[in-house]
Design an enzyme around this catalytic site. Structure first.
Site, short mmCIF file in Angstrom:
data_model
loop_
_atom_site.label_atom_id
_atom_site.label_comp_id
_atom_site.label_asym_id
_atom_site.label_seq_id
_atom_site.Cartn_x
_atom_site.Cartn_y
_atom_site.Cartn_z
N HIS A 20 -1.69 -1.33 -16.70
CA HIS A 20 -0.64 -1.67 -15.73
C HIS A 20 0.62 -0.90 -16.14
CE1 HIS A 20 1.57 -4.34 -12.92
NE2 HIS A 20 2.52 -4.39 -13.84
N HIS A 60 6.24 -14.18 -27.31
CA HIS A 60 7.43 -14.32 -26.46
C HIS A 60 8.63 -14.69 -27.34
CE1 HIS A 60 10.15 -16.33 -23.56
NE2 HIS A 60 9.70 -15.39 -22.75
N PHE A 90 15.93 -2.72 -23.39
CA PHE A 90 14.88 -3.59 -22.85
C PHE A 90 14.13 -4.29 -23.98
CE2 PHE A 90 13.91 -1.12 -18.70
CZ PHE A 90 15.01 -1.72 -18.11
N ALA A 118 14.74 -13.68 -11.08
CA ALA A 118 14.71 -15.12 -11.32
C ALA A 118 15.76 -15.81 -10.46
CB ALA A 118 14.94 -15.41 -12.79
N THR A 152 8.49 -6.72 -8.72
CA THR A 152 9.13 -7.78 -9.50
C THR A 152 10.01 -8.65 -8.61
OG1 THR A 152 11.01 -6.42 -10.12
CG2 THR A 152 9.10 -6.39 -11.61
N TYR A 153 10.35 -9.80 -9.18
CA TYR A 153 11.06 -10.83 -8.44
C TYR A 153 12.17 -11.36 -9.33
CZ TYR A 153 11.31 -15.29 -5.79
OH TYR A 153 11.70 -16.37 -5.06
N ARG A 186 7.53 -17.77 -15.22
CA ARG A 186 8.67 -18.69 -15.31
C ARG A 186 9.94 -17.94 -14.92
NH1 ARG A 186 11.40 -20.28 -20.90
NH2 ARG A 186 12.11 -18.16 -20.53
N GLY A 187 10.14 -16.75 -15.49
CA GLY A 187 11.36 -15.99 -15.25
C GLY A 187 12.46 -16.39 -16.21
N ASP A 188 13.54 -15.64 -16.16
CA ASP A 188 14.71 -15.93 -17.00
C ASP A 188 15.91 -15.99 -16.08
OD1 ASP A 188 13.56 -15.73 -19.65
OD2 ASP A 188 13.28 -13.61 -19.21
N HIS A 219 5.42 -10.52 -7.56
CA HIS A 219 5.77 -11.37 -8.70
C HIS A 219 6.49 -12.58 -8.11
CE1 HIS A 219 5.59 -8.12 -12.04
NE2 HIS A 219 4.84 -7.76 -11.01
P1 FAD Z 1 6.05 -19.11 -19.77
O1 FAD Z 1 4.60 -18.79 -19.81
O2 FAD Z 1 6.47 -20.41 -19.15
O3 FAD Z 1 6.59 -19.04 -21.27
C1 FAD Z 1 7.98 -19.00 -21.54
C2 FAD Z 1 8.25 -19.59 -22.93
O4 FAD Z 1 7.97 -21.00 -22.93
C3 FAD Z 1 7.36 -19.00 -24.04
O5 FAD Z 1 8.14 -18.91 -25.21
C4 FAD Z 1 6.25 -20.01 -24.20
O6 FAD Z 1 5.71 -20.01 -25.51
C5 FAD Z 1 6.98 -21.32 -23.89
N1 FAD Z 1 6.12 -22.34 -23.28
C6 FAD Z 1 5.32 -22.18 -22.20
N2 FAD Z 1 4.70 -23.34 -21.90
C7 FAD Z 1 5.12 -24.24 -22.82
C8 FAD Z 1 4.86 -25.62 -23.05
N3 FAD Z 1 4.02 -26.31 -22.27
N4 FAD Z 1 5.49 -26.23 -24.07
C9 FAD Z 1 6.35 -25.54 -24.87
N5 FAD Z 1 6.65 -24.23 -24.69
C10 FAD Z 1 6.04 -23.60 -23.69
N6 FAD Z 1 10.73 -11.77 -15.09
C11 FAD Z 1 11.32 -11.87 -13.88
O7 FAD Z 1 12.38 -12.49 -13.78
N7 FAD Z 1 10.77 -11.29 -12.78
C12 FAD Z 1 9.61 -10.60 -12.82
O8 FAD Z 1 9.14 -10.10 -11.80
C13 FAD Z 1 8.94 -10.50 -14.09
N8 FAD Z 1 7.75 -9.87 -14.19
C14 FAD Z 1 7.09 -9.85 -15.40
C15 FAD Z 1 5.82 -9.27 -15.47
C16 FAD Z 1 5.12 -9.24 -16.67
C17 FAD Z 1 3.74 -8.61 -16.70
C18 FAD Z 1 5.71 -9.78 -17.85
C19 FAD Z 1 4.99 -9.71 -19.16
C20 FAD Z 1 6.98 -10.36 -17.78
C21 FAD Z 1 7.67 -10.43 -16.57
N9 FAD Z 1 8.92 -11.04 -16.45
C22 FAD Z 1 9.55 -11.11 -15.23
C23 FAD Z 1 9.59 -11.61 -17.63
C24 FAD Z 1 9.31 -13.13 -17.78
O9 FAD Z 1 9.82 -13.83 -16.67
C25 FAD Z 1 9.99 -13.61 -19.05
O10 FAD Z 1 9.33 -13.06 -20.17
C26 FAD Z 1 10.16 -15.11 -19.20
O11 FAD Z 1 11.03 -15.36 -20.32
C27 FAD Z 1 8.87 -15.89 -19.48
O12 FAD Z 1 8.10 -15.97 -18.38
P2 FAD Z 1 6.58 -16.51 -18.52
O13 FAD Z 1 6.03 -16.55 -17.17
O14 FAD Z 1 5.87 -15.75 -19.55
O15 FAD Z 1 6.91 -18.00 -19.04
#
Ligand code: FAD
Length: 279
Positions: A260, A143, A210, A46, A43-44, A101-103, A71
């Site tokens: 996974h 999400h 979590f 944010a 993991t990475y 995207r990350g948080d 990640h």
């Molecule tokens: P996105 O796909 O961008 O989605 C985020 C939100 O934005 C969603 O609610 C989606 O519906 C909305 N959205 C997306 N695109 C649009 C658009 N075009 N218009 C309007 N709304 C939109 N976090 C970390 O910090 N580090 C990690 O290493 C990490 N690893 C993870 C691994 C897995 C397998 C999973 C499931 C999650 C992981 N996370 C990690 C958590 C993740 O970063 C968070 O859940 C974050 O809030 C969303 O990331 P995402 O890539 O899903 O974002």
């Protein structure tokens, strides 16, 4: 699929913060390699907060002869910083990314040049072509920040259409949510493999914390049983192994492309589940 057929598995770790943690994780990995993972991911944090630890853990895994995925989260990042890190990962021999995207931790402004994970996937493809196999995150239970389940599914489809090769899901304990998600995505023409993320149950306080944060639902019957065990960690672990092995069996019977495991840098539960599944 019969239990003798190989079901690909992957293992997820987080970067340790201390030298003792690095040693402990090395030992945990050596035990878990008995499961012959297709790859291990790291993991990475944010905002790049763990970049050094993520990259050094990825390097250690590659040096052990196991494929590693980094990640990579883009919130708060600039195109220049992402470009630089992609070059670094390529130089390290990394071939797989989990693009997110990350948080950002509260207190940070959003900022950055990327808004959604789909922007990151598109940028990686534009910059590096097919150099990386890209996984994205999928949310069978939606999400927590999504405007609606449909908007979330469209966001998932956008990530795949931007160039992702596959997805790994947030963990869940309700297989219907997973199979419906896969069906709904398929109806949108999105048919990349969706590997379920599996969270072993070993500690109920941590699991509740979590799950509240990431929007994963703990079914009432599981929550009630865990609460009834209070601090009896042996009973929690025994119950958790039964529940999660059963979940994996249901998923395997439904034809999932792999499993996974969110190992939480521990080996015991994942190894025991793997053994019970005959992996
Ligand atoms: P996105 O796909 O961008 O989605 C985020 C939100 O934005 C969603 O609610 C989606 O519906 C909305 N959205 C997306 N695109 C649009 C658009 N075009 N218009 C309007 N709304 C939109 N976090 C970390 O910090 N580090 C990690 O290493 C990490 N690893 C993870 C691994 C897995 C397998 C999973 C499931 C999650 C992981 N996370 C990690 C958590 C993740 O970063 C968070 O859940 C974050 O809030 C969303 O990331 P995402 O890539 O899903 O974002």
């Amino acid at each position: 699929m019969s239990s003798s057929d190989a079901l690909p598995i992957s293992l997820e770790f987080f970067p340790p913060k201390t030298p003792e943690g690095v040693d402990k994780l090395r030992a945990v990995r050596q035990q878990l390699y008995a499961l012959k993972p297709e790859f291990c991911s790291v993991t990475y944090g944010a905002g790049g907060s763990t970049q050094e630890g993520t990259f050094s853990t990825v390097s250690a895994i590659l040096a052990e002869g196991v494929p590693a995925a980094s990640h990579f989260s883009c919130i708060g990042a600039t195109r220049a910083s992402v470009r630089e890190q992609l070059a670094q990962l390529k130089g390290m021999g990394v071939k797989r990314l989990v693009a997110l995207r990350g948080d950002l931790p509260s207190g940070y402004g959003a900022g950055g040049e990327f808004q959604h994970a789909s922007d990151l996937v598109a940028f990686i493809r534009a910059e590096t072509g097919d150099d990386f196999h890209i996984e994205v995150a999928a949310y069978p239970e939606v999400h927590p920040q999504a405007k609606s389940p449909d908007a979330d599914l469209q966001a998932y489809a956008a990530k795949v259409k931007a160039g992702a090769n596959g997805a790994i899901t947030q963990y869940f304990y309700n297989t219907d949510a997973y199979f419906r998600f896969v069906d709904d995505a398929y109806k949108l023409g999105v048919d990349v493999p969706v590997v379920p993320g599996i969270m072993p149950i070993t500690n109920s306080t941590q699991l509740m914390r979590f799950s509240d944060a990431c929007g994963a639902e703990i079914p009432r019957w599981i929550r009630a049983r865990l609460q009834s065990y209070a601090d009896d960690s042996a009973s929690i672990k025994a119950f958790g192994l039964d529940v999660v092995t059963d979940l994996c069996e249901q998923l395997r019977n439904g034809g999932v492309p792999g499993l996974h495991f969110y190992t939480m840098n521990q080996s015991a539960a994942t190894l025991e589940i793997g053994a019970r599944l005959g992996l």
